[in-house]
Design a protein around this motif. Structure first.
Motif, mmCIF file in Angstrom:
data_model
loop_
_atom_site.group_PDB
_atom_site.id
_atom_site.type_symbol
_atom_site.label_atom_id
_atom_site.label_comp_id
_atom_site.label_asym_id
_atom_site.label_seq_id
_atom_site.Cartn_x
_atom_site.Cartn_y
_atom_site.Cartn_z
ATOM 1 N N VAL A 92 4.713 0.797 2.267
ATOM 2 C CA VAL A 92 4.208 0.856 0.891
ATOM 3 C C VAL A 92 2.684 0.749 0.890
ATOM 4 O O VAL A 92 1.994 1.484 0.185
ATOM 5 N N ILE A 93 2.160 -0.164 1.697
ATOM 6 C CA ILE A 93 0.706 -0.319 1.797
ATOM 7 C C ILE A 93 0.069 0.980 2.282
ATOM 8 O O ILE A 93 -0.963 1.422 1.754
ATOM 9 N N GLU A 94 0.713 1.624 3.256
ATOM 10 C CA GLU A 94 0.156 2.861 3.806
ATOM 11 C C GLU A 94 0.265 4.023 2.826
ATOM 12 O O GLU A 94 -0.720 4.725 2.556
ATOM 13 N N SER A 95 1.455 4.243 2.271
ATOM 14 C CA SER A 95 1.662 5.422 1.424
ATOM 15 C C SER A 95 0.851 5.360 0.134
ATOM 16 O O SER A 95 0.483 6.397 -0.439
ATOM 17 N N ASN A 96 0.547 4.149 -0.335
ATOM 18 C CA ASN A 96 -0.254 3.987 -1.554
ATOM 19 C C ASN A 96 -1.741 3.763 -1.262
ATOM 20 O O ASN A 96 -2.526 3.520 -2.178
ATOM 21 N N LYS A 97 -2.111 3.814 0.028
ATOM 22 C CA LYS A 97 -3.496 3.707 0.486
ATOM 23 C C LYS A 97 -4.167 2.385 0.097
ATOM 24 O O LYS A 97 -5.379 2.314 -0.087
ATOM 25 N N HIS A 98 -3.366 1.342 -0.025
ATOM 26 C CA HIS A 98 -3.933 0.043 -0.378
ATOM 27 C C HIS A 98 -4.811 -0.523 0.725
ATOM 28 O O HIS A 98 -5.656 -1.396 0.473
ATOM 29 N N TYR A 99 -4.626 -0.057 1.955
ATOM 30 C CA TYR A 99 -5.458 -0.506 3.074
ATOM 31 C C TYR A 99 -6.928 -0.138 2.856
ATOM 32 O O TYR A 99 -7.826 -0.739 3.458
ATOM 33 N N GLU A 100 -7.180 0.846 1.998
ATOM 34 C CA GLU A 100 -8.566 1.216 1.701
ATOM 35 C C GLU A 100 -9.298 0.090 0.967
ATOM 36 O O GLU A 100 -10.513 -0.079 1.116
ATOM 37 N N ALA A 101 -8.552 -0.658 0.167
ATOM 38 C CA ALA A 101 -9.160 -1.729 -0.629
ATOM 39 C C ALA A 101 -8.985 -3.103 0.008
ATOM 40 O O ALA A 101 -9.715 -4.038 -0.328
ATOM 41 N N ALA A 102 -8.008 -3.225 0.913
ATOM 42 C CA ALA A 102 -7.738 -4.517 1.557
ATOM 43 C C ALA A 102 -7.206 -4.234 2.962
ATOM 44 O O ALA A 102 -6.016 -4.054 3.154
ATOM 45 N N LYS A 103 -8.109 -4.206 3.925
ATOM 46 C CA LYS A 103 -7.730 -3.717 5.255
ATOM 47 C C LYS A 103 -7.146 -4.787 6.183
ATOM 48 O O LYS A 103 -6.620 -4.476 7.241
ATOM 49 N N TYR A 104 -7.222 -6.058 5.763
ATOM 50 C CA TYR A 104 -6.713 -7.126 6.623
ATOM 51 C C TYR A 104 -5.236 -7.407 6.304
ATOM 52 O O TYR A 104 -4.916 -7.964 5.252
ATOM 53 N N ILE A 105 -4.363 -7.002 7.193
ATOM 54 C CA ILE A 105 -2.918 -7.124 6.962
ATOM 55 C C ILE A 105 -2.349 -8.175 7.900
ATOM 56 O O ILE A 105 -2.404 -8.026 9.123
ATOM 57 N N SER A 106 -1.834 -9.231 7.320
ATOM 58 C CA SER A 106 -1.256 -10.337 8.091
ATOM 59 C C SER A 106 0.267 -10.243 8.005
ATOM 60 O O SER A 106 0.839 -10.358 6.924
ATOM 61 N N GLN A 107 0.900 -10.034 9.146
ATOM 62 C CA GLN A 107 2.337 -9.760 9.172
ATOM 63 C C GLN A 107 3.159 -11.053 9.062
ATOM 64 O O GLN A 107 3.803 -11.493 10.003
ATOM 65 N N THR A 108 3.132 -11.608 7.855
ATOM 66 C CA THR A 108 3.898 -12.815 7.561
ATOM 67 C C THR A 108 5.395 -12.539 7.497
ATOM 68 O O THR A 108 6.202 -13.442 7.687
ATOM 69 N N GLU A 109 5.759 -11.306 7.189
ATOM 70 C CA GLU A 109 7.176 -10.897 7.120
ATOM 71 C C GLU A 109 7.993 -11.912 6.324
ATOM 72 O O GLU A 109 9.034 -12.381 6.749
ATOM 73 N N HIS A 110 7.508 -12.220 5.139
ATOM 74 C CA HIS A 110 8.077 -13.318 4.366
ATOM 75 C C HIS A 110 9.234 -12.929 3.450
ATOM 76 O O HIS A 110 10.008 -13.792 3.039
ATOM 77 N N GLN A 111 9.326 -11.650 3.115
ATOM 78 C CA GLN A 111 10.383 -11.273 2.160
ATOM 79 C C GLN A 111 10.881 -9.855 2.439
ATOM 80 O O GLN A 111 10.103 -8.905 2.416
ATOM 81 N N TYR A 112 12.176 -9.747 2.722
ATOM 82 C CA TYR A 112 12.790 -8.429 2.876
ATOM 83 C C TYR A 112 13.176 -7.902 1.497
ATOM 84 O O TYR A 112 13.778 -8.624 0.697
ATOM 85 N N GLY A 113 12.802 -6.650 1.257
ATOM 86 C CA GLY A 113 13.031 -6.073 -0.068
ATOM 87 C C GLY A 113 14.418 -5.475 -0.219
ATOM 88 O O GLY A 113 14.727 -4.447 0.374
ATOM 89 N N ILE A 114 15.273 -6.140 -0.987
ATOM 90 C CA ILE A 114 16.558 -5.562 -1.388
ATOM 91 C C ILE A 114 16.408 -5.163 -2.847
ATOM 92 O O ILE A 114 16.202 -6.004 -3.716
ATOM 93 N N ASN A 115 16.497 -3.864 -3.104
ATOM 94 C CA ASN A 115 16.166 -3.335 -4.419
ATOM 95 C C ASN A 115 17.366 -2.610 -5.028
ATOM 96 O O ASN A 115 17.698 -1.496 -4.623
ATOM 97 N N PRO A 116 18.030 -3.229 -5.988
ATOM 98 C CA PRO A 116 19.194 -2.587 -6.590
ATOM 99 C C PRO A 116 18.841 -1.269 -7.280
ATOM 100 O O PRO A 116 17.740 -1.100 -7.807
ATOM 101 N N VAL A 117 19.786 -0.357 -7.246
ATOM 102 C CA VAL A 117 19.671 0.890 -7.997
ATOM 103 C C VAL A 117 20.585 0.743 -9.207
ATOM 104 O O VAL A 117 21.780 0.480 -9.070
ATOM 105 N N PHE A 118 20.003 0.875 -10.392
ATOM 106 C CA PHE A 118 20.753 0.676 -11.633
ATOM 107 C C PHE A 118 20.935 1.993 -12.379
ATOM 108 O O PHE A 118 20.036 2.838 -12.397
ATOM 109 N N MET A 119 22.096 2.116 -13.019
ATOM 110 C CA MET A 119 22.362 3.266 -13.879
ATOM 111 C C MET A 119 22.772 2.773 -15.258
ATOM 112 O O MET A 119 23.343 1.678 -15.394
#
Length: 332
Positions: free
Chosen positions: A219-246
């Motif tokens: 997500v950081i890469e595809s949205n180019k957020h590294y351009e504004a905040a290049k220091y990425i600390s791999q805390t790996e604190h939360q896995y994203g489970i994202n429900p799909v709703f209809m």
């Protein structure tokens, strides 16, 4: 002159017109589906696969229109659209879905999952889905969960410097998702949590309104957020489970055969999305480095020690203890 042949011709024409109209009507079922990530992202891969499967399996009786990149608003706004029926389907992070389904806020608690395999076991555990679906149904929101997307594992990225431990977050203004659990967690880490819609993050980082944010590497890469905040600390604190709703009413309005097609397509598209998500996350590590980002691995033990007692408290506060027990039962 007899009018009978003319009448017969007129009647035959009318029957043909009605038949054609019925066929056209059957082909005019349209589903509008949205997500907030760029074209080509993991969410987009999932939605495009859903479109492909539904249109193929329904033989064109259903047309699916995909609206990517937040064209229809932020996740919370799209979820409201699904509730109201102005949008038929959307993916939504559990954190944002917790604005209307508070129990899903449990998935915002850091370090619930050990690794990807643990996430996969939970998603594939029928008990987990039964619990989630019962919670959603109990809210009478007009929503039906039909799948689960993932969005990697979240990490801190900052414009100020790398984060080695919680001590480096003291007084750091960090963007968080819009629910109270997120605020609780980041306060425990010593930061100043700042709820904000995803679409506002890049500019907020660039202008200094916030110091940091947190999200998956892809997500950081595809949205180019590294351009504004290049220091990425791999805390790996939360896995994203994202429900799909209809929208439940729209789903139930479909003929039985088409409803079955939509539900199975959502399951199959979710599997595809999760596979692509894993691929994108793996590729993002090197991709971000080549783009100038600085990736570091902090001491996760310090973060885990701070958040461990909060897991049970949050689960109790939002009445999600059974859900927490199910997640923990799948740890190896």
């Amino acid at each position: 002159m007899s009018v009978l042949p003319s009448f017969r011709s007129l009647f035959a024409g009318l029957v043909a017109l009605l038949a054609a109209s019925a066929v056209a009507s059957a082909q005019e079922i349209t589903l509008r589906v949205g997500h907030d990530q760029p074209v080509g992202s993991m969410y987009d891969e999932g939605h495009k696969m859903f479109k492909k499967l539904v249109e193929e399996r329904s033989n064109g009786r259903i047309r699916v229109n995909v609206f990517p990149a937040g064209q229809l608003g932020a996740e919370v706004a799209m979820l409201e659209g699904v509730r109201l029926g102005t949008l038929d389907m959307s993916s939504c992070s559990a954190a944002n879905a917790a604005t209307v389904i508070p129990e899903l806020g449990l998935l915002s608690v850091s370090y619930l999952f050990n690794d990807r395999a643990h996430v996969a076991r939970v998603i594939n555990d029928p008990k987990f889905s039964e619990q989630i679906d019962a919670i959603v149904a109990g809210k009478s929101l007009g929503l039906k969960r039909i799948g689960y997307y993932t969005s990697g594992v979240r990490n801190i990225y900052s414009r100020k410097g790398s984060v080695a431990g919680p001590e480096d977050l003291t007084n750091v203004k960090i963007r968080v998702q819009n629910n109270p659990v997120e605020v609780t967690i980041w306060k425990a880490f010593g930061a100043i949590p700042t709820p904000m819609n995803f679409g506002e993050v890049y500019q907020a980082l660039q202008s200094g309104v916030i110091d940091a944010a947190e999200n998956g590497l892809a997500v950081i890469e595809s949205n180019k957020h590294y351009e504004a905040a290049k220091y990425i600390s791999q805390t790996e604190h939360q896995y994203g489970i994202n429900p799909v709703f209809m929208n439940e009413r729209k789903l139930n309005s479909l003929p039985a055969d088409l409803k079955a097609i939509v539900l199975q397509a959502a399951i199959d598209a979710s599997v595809h999305e999760r596979m692509k998500d894993d691929e994108f996350v793996d590729a993002a590590v090197e991709g971000l480095k080549t783009k100038g980002a600085v990736l570091t691995k902090p001491d996760k033990a310090k973060f885990i020690a701070l958040v461990a007692p909060i897991q049970d408290k949050v689960a109790g506060d939002i009445k999600a203890v059974p859900l927490l027990e199910t997640i923990r039962s799948q740890k190896k």
